[in-house]
Design an enzyme around this catalytic site. Structure first.
Site, PDB file in Angstrom:
ATOM      1  N   GLU A 209       6.730  -3.589 -46.665  1.00  0.00           N
ATOM      2  CA  GLU A 209       7.874  -3.476 -45.764  1.00  0.00           C
ATOM      3  C   GLU A 209       8.629  -4.801 -45.798  1.00  0.00           C
ATOM      4  O   GLU A 209       8.050  -5.865 -45.623  1.00  0.00           O
ATOM      5  CB  GLU A 209       7.396  -3.161 -44.342  1.00  0.00           C
ATOM      6  CG  GLU A 209       8.533  -2.912 -43.370  1.00  0.00           C
ATOM      7  CD  GLU A 209       8.056  -2.594 -41.949  1.00  0.00           C
ATOM      8  OE1 GLU A 209       6.903  -2.136 -41.777  1.00  0.00           O
ATOM      9  OE2 GLU A 209       8.836  -2.820 -41.012  1.00  0.00           O
TER      10      GLU A 209
ATOM     11  N   TYR B 131       6.362   6.430 -37.697  1.00  0.00           N
ATOM     12  CA  TYR B 131       5.957   5.081 -37.308  1.00  0.00           C
ATOM     13  C   TYR B 131       5.589   5.134 -35.824  1.00  0.00           C
ATOM     14  O   TYR B 131       6.471   5.230 -34.976  1.00  0.00           O
ATOM     15  CB  TYR B 131       7.128   4.120 -37.543  1.00  0.00           C
ATOM     16  CG  TYR B 131       6.813   2.642 -37.452  1.00  0.00           C
ATOM     17  CD1 TYR B 131       6.098   2.110 -36.378  1.00  0.00           C
ATOM     18  CD2 TYR B 131       7.271   1.757 -38.425  1.00  0.00           C
ATOM     19  CE1 TYR B 131       5.830   0.756 -36.284  1.00  0.00           C
ATOM     20  CE2 TYR B 131       7.020   0.390 -38.349  1.00  0.00           C
ATOM     21  CZ  TYR B 131       6.303  -0.107 -37.281  1.00  0.00           C
ATOM     22  OH  TYR B 131       6.050  -1.454 -37.197  1.00  0.00           O
TER      23      TYR B 131
ATOM     24  N   ASP C 258      11.949  -7.371 -31.745  1.00  0.00           N
ATOM     25  CA  ASP C 258      10.980  -8.301 -32.336  1.00  0.00           C
ATOM     26  C   ASP C 258      10.548  -9.422 -31.406  1.00  0.00           C
ATOM     27  O   ASP C 258      11.338  -9.942 -30.625  1.00  0.00           O
ATOM     28  CB  ASP C 258      11.565  -8.898 -33.627  1.00  0.00           C
ATOM     29  CG  ASP C 258      11.502  -7.907 -34.777  1.00  0.00           C
ATOM     30  OD1 ASP C 258      10.400  -7.402 -35.059  1.00  0.00           O
ATOM     31  OD2 ASP C 258      12.559  -7.615 -35.367  1.00  0.00           O
TER      32      ASP C 258
END
Lengths: 395, 264
Positions: B48, B173, B59
């Protein structure tokens, strides 16, 4: 107005561009907001707080000295007289009541100039909620009095040291907090930005500004104004002022953005004037960005306007040309600050000073019966340190 | 590249997918390339690649830092594609790009996905793009044959799980925590139930990411899934020798061992 649609779209703008974790919370919020809108008890509670706690309605003040100077009829919508010193409290009271209804005991907020942080801390104190405010360290420095106020009110101010250390990064951190504490926390967004339903909800809570203004000007002038000016950062005071006037076709609406050192330089925050559509903080709207889609650093002397994005409804109003968006530089805003202070005895916030400064740009085209209304969105006590520093530099 | 078949083959070999994440061109172009190849050669199954964005709101601190550093060092999308093209010659391992929506929009979805196809990028993760908003992107991704990987969060209700699963063309995911990327002390107790719920609505592969940082956590998390994504823990490793050891260790721990594994 037949927008936004059910997906929160103002034409192509708006929507929901956030991580999946947040989506169910946005659904919950949209539902709680829709049911509150229909709830007479909610309206009664909010109206009572706006009137007795915040101090509404605010006056529409005929600024005689300023009018004489510019040879036009200038009125100021005195949002600076509200409790906590700016229009931000209108939205905070509304959202906090909804948060309470949803059973959320913790609110988080972002702040640039500190006005929204102070208003959030205030309603949290009033309603017995925990409050965390994210603020860029650059802004904490230049708006230090508001940091102290938030802390006195019992809020925790968390310094944000990432990126540009201003409003943009404070919003990033607030969103990260929300993703983490989504079940217990309401994110009290202070501007007409963010994912649906925030832009429409914040606009609705701020529309009280325009609704009152319409009534007041009808009473004093017997007609609608010729021009209405408001500053635009994220765009909450301006959308609150403009929205109720959109159908009054004769009224020229002008949003004033932060021109910083000039829009010919790289140092400005004129999103609508110089940006291109993109996605930041959950919605599709004009954005200051480079050719790779990286968000560009902004500059404004005013922390509240120092933001590379803007509310999606403004993008729509720009494209449809219903609202004109213009810019005013740091220096012009500072001059207007001094002018209003000395001619009317009113110390405006540096944000609002941008709208005041634009009077000088349209006044030469006006007659003595031209009616100009300026949204004086906040008071300038928080800015006196910056002003003092600027004056020192100049002397 | 068909991810469904790819995962099937892994399963036949009694393996689960290890998907390490690298921030593109971080800490430098040469190091990034060396690290990605090392991972591919040490047992990783998919690489990835994080395309840095100025405002990465999903993040945590580690990936924020790596993104900022790469941007400061002059990262551009064009440079990234050139680098990926170079890697593609050296390995056949599938590449997926993770980035936020704005860089793709601004670069132009058509050009972006054309570049993906030309340079051997097989899949795409855009954490701030939900299926309801994927219109213009999806069209170009499908045209270029790039798989779209969508996220399911612990807060996602079943109805949305169905929608997300049906839109996905790579793997699901599964975000293991309500939070941003970055290491956690423990994997959450609700994870098995969450993955089970996803399994009930889809046969597509499910990989787990966010907060998985040690070989032990990877082993525990992957018990219920088809693969594991490791981001911040991998980004912190900039020495290829250390990375090689780490990847091997994680990979050996996530093999299918007993005969009691249940698959859909």
């Amino acid at each position: 107005m037949n927008y936004p649609d059910k997906n929160g779209k103002f034409g192509p703008y708006g929507g929901r561009f956030v991580p999946e974790t947040i989506i169910p919370a946005l659904d919950e919020l949209a539902e709680a907001y829709a049911s509150s809108k229909k709830d007479a008890k909610f309206h009664a509670e909010l109206s009572s707080l706006l009137e007795n706690y915040a101090g509404r309605p605010t006056p529409l003040y005929f600024a005689k000295n300023l009018s004489n100077k510019h040879r036009a009829k200038i009125y100021l919508k005195r949002e600076d007289l509200l409790h906590t010193g700016a229009h931000k409290i209108n939205n905070c009271l509304g959202q906090a009541l909804i948060a309470k209804k949803m059973g959320k005991r913790r609110i988080i907020a972002e702040t640039g100039a500190g006005q929204h942080g102070v208003a959030s801390a205030t309603v949290a104190a009033l309603l017995g909620m925990e409050c965390v405010v994210y603020m860029g360290t650059t802004d904490m420095e230049r708006q230090a009095p508001n940091v102290l106020r938030m802390r006195l009110l019992g809020a925790e101010v968390r310094p944000v040291k990432t990126g540009t250390m201003t409003l943009k990064d404070a919003i990033n951190e607030a969103i990260r907090d929300w993703i983490t504490n989504i079940k217990t926390t309401h994110y009290l967004i202070g501007s007409a930005v963010g994912p649906h339903p925030y832009p429409v909800m914040v606009r609705d809570f701020q529309s009280v500004i325009g609704i009152e203004t319409k009534k007041q000007i009808r009473k004093s002038e017997g007609r609608m104004p010729d021009y209405v000016l408001a500053c635009v950062g994220g765009g909450s005071n301006s959308i609150g002022m403009f929205y109720p006037l959109l159908n009054e076709k004769s009224v020229r609406l002008i949003g004033v953005e932060a021109g910083g050192r000039g829009i010919g330089t790289k140092l400005h925050a004129a999103t609508l004037s110089k940006g291109a559509p993109g996605v930041l903080h959950g919605s599709y709207s004009y954005l200051l960005q480079d050719k790779d889609g990286q968000v560009i650093n902004t500059h404004s002397v005013s922390a509240g306007l120092d933001y590379p994005g803007v509310g999606p409804e403004h993008s729509y109003l720009k494209d449809t040309k219903r609202v004109k968006y213009a810019t005013v530089t740091d220096d012009e805003a500072l001059t207007a600050f001094g002018e209003l202070t000395r001619t009317e005895g009113i110390i405006p916030a540096l944000e609002s000073s941008h709208a005041i400064a634009y009077i000088g740009k349209i006044a030469p085209k006006c007659g003595k019966n031209t009616v100009i209304i300026v949204c004086l969105s906040g008071r300038g006590d928080k800015d006196i340190a910056i002003i003092n520093e600027k004056l020192k530099i100049e002397n | 590249m068909n991810f469904i078949d790819y995962f099937k083959k892994l399963k036949e070999r009694r393996e689960k997918a290890l998907i390490p994440y690298f921030t593109a061109l971080y800490p430098s172009k040469a190091s990034f390339e060396k690290l990605a190849i090392t991972a591919a050669e040490s047992g990783a199954d998919i690489i990835e690649i994080g395309l840095p964005f100025s405002d990465p709101l999903a993040d945590g601190p580690v990936i924020q830092h790596s993104s900022q550093t790469a941007l400061k060092n002059g990262f551009t999308i064009a440079k990234m594609f050139r680098s990926i093209a170079g890697l593609r010659v050296k390995t056949e391992i599938p590449f997926i790009i993770m980035t936020y929506l704005n860089p793709v929009l601004r670069y132009g979805a058509n050009i972006f996905f054309t570049q993906c196809r030309k340079n051997g990028v097989n899949g795409m993760i855009i954490p701030d793009m939900i299926p309801e908003e994927d219109g213009p992107i999806r069209k170009e991704a499908d045209k270029a044959g790039v798989a779209m990987i969508y996220l399911v969060a612990p807060t996602t209700p079943e109805k949305r799980m169905r929608l997300i699963a049906s839109r996905t063309t790579g793997f699901i995911y599964a975000v293991s925590v309500t939070g941003v990327t970055g290491q956690r002390e423990n994997i959450p107790a609700y994870l098995p139930a969450m993955v089970k719920k996803i399994r009930m609505v889809t046969d597509k592969p499910v990989c787990i990411g966010f907060g998985i940082s040690t070989p032990e956590q990877a082993k525990a998390a992957v018990k219920y899934a088809d693969g594991v994504i490791m981001g911040s823990a991998v980004v912190k490793i900039t020495n290829p020798v250390v990375l090689k050891k780490f990847i091997k260790q994680v990979k050996s721990g996530i093999r299918i061992t007993g005969s009691t594994q249940r698959y859909s």
